[in-house]
Write a protein that holds these residues in place. Structure first.
Motif, PDB file in Angstrom:
ATOM      1  N   LEU A  93      55.766  45.479  42.394  1.00 49.92           N
ATOM      2  CA  LEU A  93      55.642  45.862  43.795  1.00 49.92           C
ATOM      3  C   LEU A  93      54.241  46.396  44.036  1.00 49.92           C
ATOM      4  O   LEU A  93      53.792  47.337  43.368  1.00 49.92           O
ATOM      5  N   PHE A  94      53.542  45.780  44.992  1.00 52.33           N
ATOM      6  CA  PHE A  94      52.213  46.237  45.364  1.00 52.33           C
ATOM      7  C   PHE A  94      52.274  46.705  46.806  1.00 52.33           C
ATOM      8  O   PHE A  94      52.603  45.921  47.701  1.00 52.33           O
ATOM      9  N   GLU A  95      52.014  47.996  46.999  1.00 49.16           N
ATOM     10  CA  GLU A  95      52.168  48.603  48.327  1.00 49.16           C
ATOM     11  C   GLU A  95      53.526  48.230  48.925  1.00 49.16           C
ATOM     12  O   GLU A  95      53.642  47.940  50.109  1.00 49.16           O
ATOM     13  N   GLY A  96      54.538  48.229  48.057  1.00 51.07           N
ATOM     14  CA  GLY A  96      55.904  48.011  48.511  1.00 51.07           C
ATOM     15  C   GLY A  96      56.352  46.560  48.596  1.00 51.07           C
ATOM     16  O   GLY A  96      57.524  46.295  48.821  1.00 51.07           O
ATOM     17  N   ASP A  97      55.417  45.611  48.421  1.00 54.06           N
ATOM     18  CA  ASP A  97      55.774  44.197  48.541  1.00 54.06           C
ATOM     19  C   ASP A  97      55.820  43.513  47.170  1.00 54.06           C
ATOM     20  O   ASP A  97      54.983  43.781  46.316  1.00 54.06           O
ATOM     21  N   GLU A  98      56.776  42.617  47.012  1.00 55.30           N
ATOM     22  CA  GLU A  98      56.947  41.908  45.741  1.00 55.30           C
ATOM     23  C   GLU A  98      55.839  40.875  45.532  1.00 55.30           C
ATOM     24  O   GLU A  98      55.585  40.038  46.397  1.00 55.30           O
ATOM     25  N   MET A  99      55.176  40.965  44.382  1.00 48.71           N
ATOM     26  CA  MET A  99      54.120  40.010  44.038  1.00 48.71           C
ATOM     27  C   MET A  99      54.615  38.943  43.065  1.00 48.71           C
ATOM     28  O   MET A  99      54.018  37.866  42.970  1.00 48.71           O
ATOM     29  N   ALA A 100      55.682  39.263  42.315  1.00 52.30           N
ATOM     30  CA  ALA A 100      56.172  38.328  41.298  1.00 52.30           C
ATOM     31  C   ALA A 100      56.535  37.002  41.963  1.00 52.30           C
ATOM     32  O   ALA A 100      57.273  36.973  42.947  1.00 52.30           O
ATOM     33  N   GLY A 101      55.983  35.921  41.438  1.00 52.10           N
ATOM     34  CA  GLY A 101      56.267  34.602  41.995  1.00 52.10           C
ATOM     35  C   GLY A 101      55.189  34.100  42.938  1.00 52.10           C
ATOM     36  O   GLY A 101      55.135  32.918  43.244  1.00 52.10           O
ATOM     37  N   LEU A 102      54.290  34.986  43.397  1.00 50.96           N
ATOM     38  CA  LEU A 102      53.196  34.535  44.263  1.00 50.96           C
ATOM     39  C   LEU A 102      52.091  33.915  43.406  1.00 50.96           C
ATOM     40  O   LEU A 102      51.942  34.217  42.228  1.00 50.96           O
ATOM     41  N   ALA A 103      51.289  33.063  44.032  1.00 53.06           N
ATOM     42  CA  ALA A 103      50.166  32.417  43.339  1.00 53.06           C
ATOM     43  C   ALA A 103      48.988  33.387  43.265  1.00 53.06           C
ATOM     44  O   ALA A 103      48.882  34.305  44.085  1.00 53.06           O
ATOM     45  N   PRO A 104      48.088  33.176  42.296  1.00 54.42           N
ATOM     46  CA  PRO A 104      46.933  34.073  42.152  1.00 54.42           C
ATOM     47  C   PRO A 104      46.132  34.254  43.446  1.00 54.42           C
ATOM     48  O   PRO A 104      45.743  35.387  43.777  1.00 54.42           O
ATOM     49  N   HIS A 105      45.910  33.176  44.209  1.00 52.38           N
ATOM     50  CA  HIS A 105      45.095  33.330  45.424  1.00 52.38           C
ATOM     51  C   HIS A 105      45.814  34.162  46.477  1.00 52.38           C
ATOM     52  O   HIS A 105      45.183  34.883  47.254  1.00 52.38           O
ATOM     53  N   GLN A 106      47.161  34.088  46.479  1.00 53.76           N
ATOM     54  CA  GLN A 106      47.919  34.896  47.446  1.00 53.76           C
ATOM     55  C   GLN A 106      47.835  36.373  47.072  1.00 53.76           C
ATOM     56  O   GLN A 106      47.681  37.240  47.934  1.00 53.76           O
ATOM     57  N   ILE A 107      47.927  36.648  45.776  1.00 53.02           N
ATOM     58  CA  ILE A 107      47.869  38.030  45.301  1.00 53.02           C
ATOM     59  C   ILE A 107      46.467  38.594  45.503  1.00 53.02           C
ATOM     60  O   ILE A 107      46.289  39.738  45.932  1.00 53.02           O
ATOM     61  N   SER A 108      45.467  37.756  45.247  1.00 54.47           N
ATOM     62  CA  SER A 108      44.080  38.168  45.461  1.00 54.47           C
ATOM     63  C   SER A 108      43.851  38.546  46.922  1.00 54.47           C
ATOM     64  O   SER A 108      43.203  39.542  47.236  1.00 54.47           O
TER      65      SER A 108
END
Ligand SMILES: Nc1ncnc2c1ncn2[C@@H]1O[C@H](COP(=O)(O)OP(=O)(O)OP(=O)(O)O)[C@@H](O)[C@H]1O
Ligand SMILES: [Mg+2]
Length: 178
Positions: A63-78
């Motif tokens: 969880l990054f700032e409350g939102d799930e990052m697992a499963g997102l692509a690197p560019h989306q997380i960036s």
């Protein structure tokens, strides 16, 4: 609302018979510097790869700032504001020090790639601003070179350039792999 920037729960990654990351729980509060230590093969780089989307977790949540990052692509997380450096420096071959950092801004869409191709007047101004920001970021990390090819510089300087490139995305969280 908690003051956690990053909350990792039960994070697990397996490669065949090897469990690289095994049920990791971790909280990184806002505005802190945290170190992660462990012997070779402990799973530190794998953890960085999981948080930044280079690996997809088998189990668990990021969880990054409350939102799930697992499963997102690197560019989306960036784009959400998490950036990284690499254990082995990964700079662009054939690009100058300044260009490496500007490339970091384009990667995060601080600059629009379409207008950079057609060179509209707005693009020229944007390009000038990018170069000025890149120059300031390099000064901040103590790099004096600008036009030199990054690959010709000493290893330590290349690492600093990589940090400047990471900062160019205006990140909320920076993961430095060694
Ligand atoms: N893509 C992969 N494919 C197969 N195994 C992997 C992969 N990535 C990591 N591993 C394995 O996962 C384990 C953890 O490796 P990792 O590189 O995350 O450790 P580390 O803590 O970063 O080590 P070091 O201190 O040497 O950098 C190791 O056994 C490694 O071989
Ligand atoms: Mg490592």
């Amino acid at each position: 609302m908690s003051d956690a920037l990053l909350t990792i729960e039960g994070l697990t990654k397996r490669f065949g018979g090897v469990t690289a990351v095994n049920g990791v729980d971790m909280v990184v509060p806002q505005g802190t510097v945290m170190g992660l230590m462990g012997p070779n093969g402990a799973g530190k780089t794998s953890l960085v790869n999981l948080v930044t989307g280079f690996y997809t977790p088998d189990e668990g949540s990021v969880l990054f700032e409350g939102d799930e990052m697992a499963g997102l692509a690197p560019h989306q997380i960036s784009r959400r504001g998490i950036t990284r450096t690499y254990q082995n420096v990964r700079l662009l071959s054939g690009f100058s020090v300044l260009e490496q950092v500007v490339a970091g801004m384009y990667a995060s869409r601080k600059a629009s790639s379409l207008s950079s191709l057609v060179m509209w007047p707005g693009e020229r101004r944007e390009r000038h601003e990018c170069l000025e920001r890149a120059d300031a970021l390099l000064a901040r990390v103590g790099v004096t070179e600008r036009r030199e090819l990054a690959e010709t510089l000493p290893y330590g300087t290349q690492r600093r350039v990589e940090i400047a490139r990471a900062l160019a995305t205006d990140p909320r969280l920076v993961l430095l792999d060694e």
